[in-house]
Structure formats: structure tokens, C-alpha cells
Design a protein around this motif. Structure first.
Motif, PDB file in Angstrom:
ATOM      1  N   UNK A  82       0.816  -1.215   0.000  1.00  0.00           N
ATOM      2  CA  UNK A  82       0.000   0.000   0.000  1.00  0.00           C
ATOM      3  C   UNK A  82       0.852   1.269   0.000  1.00  0.00           C
ATOM      4  N   UNK A  83       2.052   1.202   0.565  1.00  0.00           N
ATOM      5  CA  UNK A  83       2.915   2.381   0.586  1.00  0.00           C
ATOM      6  C   UNK A  83       3.324   2.744  -0.842  1.00  0.00           C
ATOM      7  N   UNK A  84       3.734   1.748  -1.622  1.00  0.00           N
ATOM      8  CA  UNK A  84       4.111   2.001  -3.015  1.00  0.00           C
ATOM      9  C   UNK A  84       2.891   2.424  -3.819  1.00  0.00           C
ATOM     10  N   UNK A  85       1.777   1.760  -3.590  1.00  0.00           N
ATOM     11  CA  UNK A  85       0.547   2.032  -4.351  1.00  0.00           C
ATOM     12  C   UNK A  85       0.082   3.479  -4.191  1.00  0.00           C
ATOM     13  N   UNK A  86       0.240   4.053  -2.990  1.00  0.00           N
ATOM     14  CA  UNK A  86      -0.252   5.407  -2.726  1.00  0.00           C
ATOM     15  C   UNK A  86       0.859   6.450  -2.627  1.00  0.00           C
ATOM     16  N   UNK A  87       2.095   6.088  -2.934  1.00  0.00           N
ATOM     17  CA  UNK A  87       3.205   7.038  -2.812  1.00  0.00           C
ATOM     18  C   UNK A  87       3.055   8.229  -3.766  1.00  0.00           C
ATOM     19  N   UNK A  88       2.322   8.061  -4.847  1.00  0.00           N
ATOM     20  CA  UNK A  88       2.112   9.168  -5.791  1.00  0.00           C
ATOM     21  C   UNK A  88       1.296  10.314  -5.170  1.00  0.00           C
ATOM     22  N   UNK A  89       0.683  10.054  -4.016  1.00  0.00           N
ATOM     23  CA  UNK A  89      -0.151  11.085  -3.385  1.00  0.00           C
ATOM     24  C   UNK A  89       0.670  12.068  -2.543  1.00  0.00           C
ATOM     25  N   UNK A  90       1.952  11.762  -2.320  1.00  0.00           N
ATOM     26  CA  UNK A  90       2.785  12.684  -1.536  1.00  0.00           C
ATOM     27  C   UNK A  90       2.859  14.015  -2.284  1.00  0.00           C
ATOM     28  N   UNK A  91       2.584  15.096  -1.573  1.00  0.00           N
ATOM     29  CA  UNK A  91       2.582  16.434  -2.168  1.00  0.00           C
ATOM     30  C   UNK A  91       1.212  16.863  -2.665  1.00  0.00           C
ATOM     31  N   UNK A  92       0.273  15.934  -2.744  1.00  0.00           N
ATOM     32  CA  UNK A  92      -1.082  16.266  -3.202  1.00  0.00           C
ATOM     33  C   UNK A  92      -1.903  16.819  -2.042  1.00  0.00           C
ATOM     34  N   UNK A  93      -2.908  17.578  -2.393  1.00  0.00           N
ATOM     35  CA  UNK A  93      -3.851  18.130  -1.410  1.00  0.00           C
ATOM     36  C   UNK A  93      -5.046  17.185  -1.340  1.00  0.00           C
ATOM     37  N   UNK A  94      -5.383  16.719  -0.134  1.00  0.00           N
ATOM     38  CA  UNK A  94      -6.540  15.837   0.018  1.00  0.00           C
ATOM     39  C   UNK A  94      -7.592  16.502   0.891  1.00  0.00           C
ATOM     40  N   UNK A  95      -8.830  16.243   0.542  1.00  0.00           N
ATOM     41  CA  UNK A  95      -9.957  16.703   1.355  1.00  0.00           C
ATOM     42  C   UNK A  95     -10.582  15.483   1.998  1.00  0.00           C
ATOM     43  N   UNK A  96     -10.973  15.633   3.261  1.00  0.00           N
ATOM     44  CA  UNK A  96     -11.581  14.534   3.998  1.00  0.00           C
ATOM     45  C   UNK A  96     -12.495  15.112   5.064  1.00  0.00           C
ATOM     46  N   UNK A  97     -13.341  14.288   5.596  1.00  0.00           N
ATOM     47  CA  UNK A  97     -14.254  14.726   6.661  1.00  0.00           C
ATOM     48  C   UNK A  97     -13.665  14.303   8.001  1.00  0.00           C
ATOM     49  N   UNK A  98     -13.558  15.264   8.920  1.00  0.00           N
ATOM     50  CA  UNK A  98     -13.078  14.966  10.268  1.00  0.00           C
ATOM     51  C   UNK A  98     -14.122  14.126  10.974  1.00  0.00           C
ATOM     52  N   UNK A  99     -13.673  13.152  11.751  1.00  0.00           N
ATOM     53  CA  UNK A  99     -14.582  12.286  12.488  1.00  0.00           C
ATOM     54  C   UNK A  99     -14.365  12.527  13.983  1.00  0.00           C
ATOM     55  N   UNK A 100     -15.461  12.790  14.686  1.00  0.00           N
ATOM     56  CA  UNK A 100     -15.399  12.971  16.136  1.00  0.00           C
ATOM     57  C   UNK A 100     -15.168  11.595  16.757  1.00  0.00           C
TER      58      UNK A 100
END
Length: 153
Positions: A82-100
Motif C-alpha cells: 500500500x505504501x508504493x501504491x499510494x506514494x504518488x499522493x505525496x505532495x497532493x492536497x486531500x480533502x476529507x471529513x473529520x470524524x469525532x
């Protein structure tokens, strides 16, 4: 006491058809080498240098095959990481919903830049510039902060 033999083991019941193959592996190479040794002329045996050369070729073939298997397994293990699979996301801006954490309710949408990728129990974890850590599948949107957003006007 008579012994019963399985009739399928008789030579006459064995398939006499030969299936040719274009692949020569180490087993076929050894069979050829053994046939050469068994059928050599006793008055003129195989030259030592030729025999050593063939053994060196066999050794080289076996090492090459082992290296190819090792490279295949390395590539396969890297593809599922999974680290290699998602390494292209480094430097990208992600939006997510905060969870309480107490109530489990989703809150406001937050955006932050991915600074590193790690894994936890086989899942990719995005470590963000704002200090949060989220699972990769929790990202709602991914964008490149270096690309300028064109304003509509």
C-alpha cells in the motif's frame, strides 16, 4: 500371495506421443549433458575444457533463472504494497471529513497536503501536513496544489 500391479504403469500403456517444447530449462539441459556423457566414445572421451564450459553454461543458466524468479517476486511484492501504491499522493492536497472520535459523527470537510504514506495493518495511511493521519480511502478529493485554479469570470 500374488502381487497386483496397476495396468496403467505398464510401458505399453504409457503415452508414446512426444510433445515438443520450444523452452529448454535446466532439466532438459541436464538430460542432454547426461546423454552426452553416457554416449561418448571411450577411446575419445569428451574434452575436459568442453565439459567444464558446458557446466559453466548450466551454472549461469541456473543463476539467471533464480535471479528472474527473485525479480518477479520483488516486483509482485512491491505491487501489492500500500505504501508504493499510494506514494504518488505525496505532495497532493486531500480533502476529507473529520470524524469525532467520541461520537463517531462526521464533521466539517478539511483539506491538507500529504507529507508521507505509511501502512497500518495492510492499509495505506496518509500523514498530512496539519498533523492528521487518515486512511487513503477516507479521502474525498485529491488535487495538485501546484496547478493554478482558473477562476470563472
Amino acid at each position: 500371495m500374488p502381487v497386483n500391479l496397476d495396468p496403467s504403469l505398464y510401458l505399453k500403456n504409457q503415452s508414446s506421443e512426444r510433445t515438443p517444447s520450444t523452452n529448454l530449462g535446466k532439466d532438459e539441459f541436464l538430460k542432454i549433458l547426461m546423454a552426452q556423457l553416457q554416449n561418448q566414445d571411450p577411446s575419445n572421451p569428451m574434452d575436459d575444457k568442453q565439459f567444464i564450459s558446458q557446466m559453466a553454461q548450466f551454472s549461469s543458466l541456473e543463476q539467471t533463472m533464480n535471479m528472474a524468479k527473485s525479480i518477479d517476486s520483488l516486483v509482485e511484492s512491491q505491487m501489492i504494497s500500500p505504501v508504493i501504491k499510494y506514494s504518488h499522493m505525496i505532495g497532493k492536497e486531500v480533502s476529507y471529513r473529520a470524524v469525532d472520535e467520541e461520537t463517531g459523527e462526521k464533521g466539517e470537510e478539511i483539506s491538507s497536503q500529504v507529507v508521507s504514506v505509511s501502512q497500518h495493518e495492510g492499509w495505506a495511511v496518509l500523514e498530512l501536513k496539519n498533523g492528521d493521519k487518515i486512511y487513503a480511502d477516507a479521502a474525498i478529493q485529491v488535487s495538485d496544489p501546484t496547478e493554478e485554479v482558473e477562476e470563472e469570470g
